[in-house]
Scaffold this motif. Structure first.
Motif, PDB file in Angstrom:
ATOM      1  N   ASN A   1      33.114  22.744   8.238  1.00 22.57           N
ATOM      2  CA  ASN A   1      33.647  22.660   9.599  1.00 22.57           C
ATOM      3  C   ASN A   1      34.928  23.473   9.775  1.00 22.57           C
ATOM      4  OD1 ASN A   1      31.554  21.077  10.541  1.00 22.57           O
ATOM      5  ND2 ASN A   1      32.659  19.160  10.247  1.00 22.57           N
ATOM      6  N   ILE A   2      35.828  23.386   8.828  1.00 25.00           N
ATOM      7  CA  ILE A   2      37.098  24.125   8.925  1.00 25.00           C
ATOM      8  C   ILE A   2      36.835  25.629   8.887  1.00 25.00           C
ATOM      9  CG2 ILE A   2      39.294  24.645   7.758  1.00 25.00           C
ATOM     10  CD1 ILE A   2      39.332  21.938   9.177  1.00 25.00           C
ATOM     11  N   VAL A   3      36.083  26.073   7.899  1.00 23.64           N
ATOM     12  CA  VAL A   3      35.824  27.508   7.738  1.00 23.64           C
ATOM     13  C   VAL A   3      35.076  28.060   8.948  1.00 23.64           C
ATOM     14  CG1 VAL A   3      34.585  29.234   6.371  1.00 23.64           C
ATOM     15  CG2 VAL A   3      35.924  27.455   5.219  1.00 23.64           C
ATOM     16  N   GLU A   4      33.995  27.412   9.339  1.00 19.79           N
ATOM     17  CA  GLU A   4      33.210  27.914  10.470  1.00 19.79           C
ATOM     18  C   GLU A   4      34.007  27.895  11.771  1.00 19.79           C
ATOM     19  OE1 GLU A   4      29.492  25.792  10.656  1.00 19.79           O
ATOM     20  OE2 GLU A   4      28.708  26.829   8.892  1.00 19.79           O
ATOM     21  N   SER A   5      34.817  26.873  11.973  1.00 18.12           N
ATOM     22  CA  SER A   5      35.600  26.799  13.211  1.00 18.12           C
ATOM     23  C   SER A   5      36.630  27.917  13.282  1.00 18.12           C
ATOM     24  CB  SER A   5      36.272  25.430  13.361  1.00 18.12           C
ATOM     25  OG  SER A   5      37.333  25.264  12.438  1.00 18.12           O
ATOM     26  N   ILE A   6      37.224  28.270  12.152  1.00 23.27           N
ATOM     27  CA  ILE A   6      38.219  29.339  12.138  1.00 23.27           C
ATOM     28  C   ILE A   6      37.548  30.695  12.356  1.00 23.27           C
ATOM     29  CG2 ILE A   6      39.893  30.564  10.684  1.00 23.27           C
ATOM     30  CD1 ILE A   6      40.744  27.768   9.633  1.00 23.27           C
ATOM     31  N   PHE A   7      36.417  30.936  11.698  1.00 22.82           N
ATOM     32  CA  PHE A   7      35.678  32.176  11.954  1.00 22.82           C
ATOM     33  C   PHE A   7      35.290  32.264  13.428  1.00 22.82           C
ATOM     34  CE2 PHE A   7      34.375  32.353   7.306  1.00 22.82           C
ATOM     35  CZ  PHE A   7      35.109  33.488   7.025  1.00 22.82           C
TER      36      PHE A   7
ATOM     37  N   ASN B   1      37.451  22.817  19.524  1.00 21.86           N
ATOM     38  CA  ASN B   1      36.232  22.635  20.310  1.00 21.86           C
ATOM     39  C   ASN B   1      34.992  22.825  19.442  1.00 21.86           C
ATOM     40  OD1 ASN B   1      37.800  22.186  22.567  1.00 21.86           O
ATOM     41  ND2 ASN B   1      37.516  24.244  23.398  1.00 21.86           N
ATOM     42  N   TYR B   2      35.034  23.799  18.539  1.00 24.56           N
ATOM     43  CA  TYR B   2      33.914  24.027  17.642  1.00 24.56           C
ATOM     44  C   TYR B   2      33.641  22.814  16.755  1.00 24.56           C
ATOM     45  CZ  TYR B   2      30.861  26.257  14.251  1.00 24.56           C
ATOM     46  OH  TYR B   2      29.797  26.568  13.447  1.00 24.56           O
ATOM     47  N   ILE B   3      34.695  22.268  16.162  1.00 26.69           N
ATOM     48  CA  ILE B   3      34.541  21.083  15.297  1.00 26.69           C
ATOM     49  C   ILE B   3      34.034  19.906  16.116  1.00 26.69           C
ATOM     50  CG2 ILE B   3      35.780  19.376  13.898  1.00 26.69           C
ATOM     51  CD1 ILE B   3      37.547  21.710  12.900  1.00 26.69           C
ATOM     52  N   ASP B   4      34.565  19.728  17.299  1.00 25.61           N
ATOM     53  CA  ASP B   4      34.154  18.589  18.136  1.00 25.61           C
ATOM     54  C   ASP B   4      32.677  18.664  18.518  1.00 25.61           C
ATOM     55  OD1 ASP B   4      36.733  17.645  17.986  1.00 25.61           O
ATOM     56  OD2 ASP B   4      37.312  18.336  19.989  1.00 25.61           O
TER      57      ASP B   4
ATOM     58  N   GLU C   1      44.694  17.314  12.098  1.00 25.16           N
ATOM     59  CA  GLU C   1      44.208  16.805  13.385  1.00 25.16           C
ATOM     60  C   GLU C   1      42.821  16.185  13.292  1.00 25.16           C
ATOM     61  OE1 GLU C   1      43.816  15.991  17.454  1.00 25.16           O
ATOM     62  OE2 GLU C   1      45.625  16.621  16.399  1.00 25.16           O
ATOM     63  N   LYS C   2      41.922  16.844  12.576  1.00 24.27           N
ATOM     64  CA  LYS C   2      40.523  16.407  12.573  1.00 24.27           C
ATOM     65  C   LYS C   2      40.168  15.476  11.417  1.00 24.27           C
ATOM     66  CE  LYS C   2      39.591  18.641  16.270  1.00 24.27           C
ATOM     67  NZ  LYS C   2      39.369  17.893  17.506  1.00 24.27           N
ATOM     68  N   TYR C   3      40.921  15.552  10.313  1.00 24.19           N
ATOM     69  CA  TYR C   3      40.554  14.772   9.122  1.00 24.19           C
ATOM     70  C   TYR C   3      41.711  13.978   8.530  1.00 24.19           C
ATOM     71  CZ  TYR C   3      36.549  17.764   9.666  1.00 24.19           C
ATOM     72  OH  TYR C   3      35.463  18.423  10.192  1.00 24.19           O
ATOM     73  N   ASN C   4      42.868  14.005   9.181  1.00 26.26           N
ATOM     74  CA  ASN C   4      44.059  13.287   8.718  1.00 26.26           C
ATOM     75  C   ASN C   4      44.399  13.612   7.257  1.00 26.26           C
ATOM     76  OD1 ASN C   4      46.265  11.647   9.232  1.00 26.26           O
ATOM     77  ND2 ASN C   4      45.233   9.834   8.421  1.00 26.26           N
TER      78      ASN C   4
END
Length: 158
Positions: A10-16, A153-156, A43-46
């Protein structure tokens, strides 16, 4: 997939996605990428990650980014002892890899992200004490805010 793999994906894909959507070259933006990684993890995973700055030396291609701010430096993230360097995957976008650039011969080399204790490809990260303090944080920049929103938004959605 286990939880760690899902978070990494999720982190990698959202940043790309965020960089692609914004039109900003990720290969020129290790500071932005590192802050995004740190901020999204929180923010997303604390998860509390730490920023690091200094130099990085690749075995292949034989490329090095030395500590010489504001002209040359590298930034990455440290999470539970693991180095996270997403920006490196798009390093060949930089001008020095294009025709006429000093690393042109290596323009087609595939570099991967790093998310591990010791980089599998032998690259060496050398942290400079208080290096992060010497780099202007991008968090108030409009383009950083756009990148952050695209990534969130991508992660959400996923």
């Amino acid at each position: 997939m286990n939880d760690k793999e899902i978070i990494q994906k999720n982190i990698v894909e959202s940043i790309f996605f965020a960089f692609d959507k914004s039109g900003i070259r990720m290969g020129d933006a290790c500071v932005y990428t590192s802050y995004l990684t740190k901020d999204l993890l929180k923010e997303k995973y604390n998860m509390d990650a730490e920023l690091r700055a200094g130099s990085v030396k690749f075995i292949y291609p034989p490329v090095q980014y030395k500590w010489n701010p504001p002209y040359e430096t590298h930034m990455w993230v440290l999470l539970n002892g693991e180095i996270i360097d997403i920006d490196a995957a798009r390093l060949t976008e930089r001008d020095e890899f294009q025709i006429g650039g000093k690393y042109h011969a290596h323009r087609n080399v595939q570099l991967d992200i790093v998310w591990e204790d010791i980089p599998y490809d032998g690259r060496v990260y050398t942290e400079v004490e208080n290096g992060v303090d010497k780099i202007e944080p991008p968090i108030d920049a409009p383009d950083y805010k756009d990148l952050y929103q695209y990534a969130c938004n991508y992660i959400d959605r996923n």
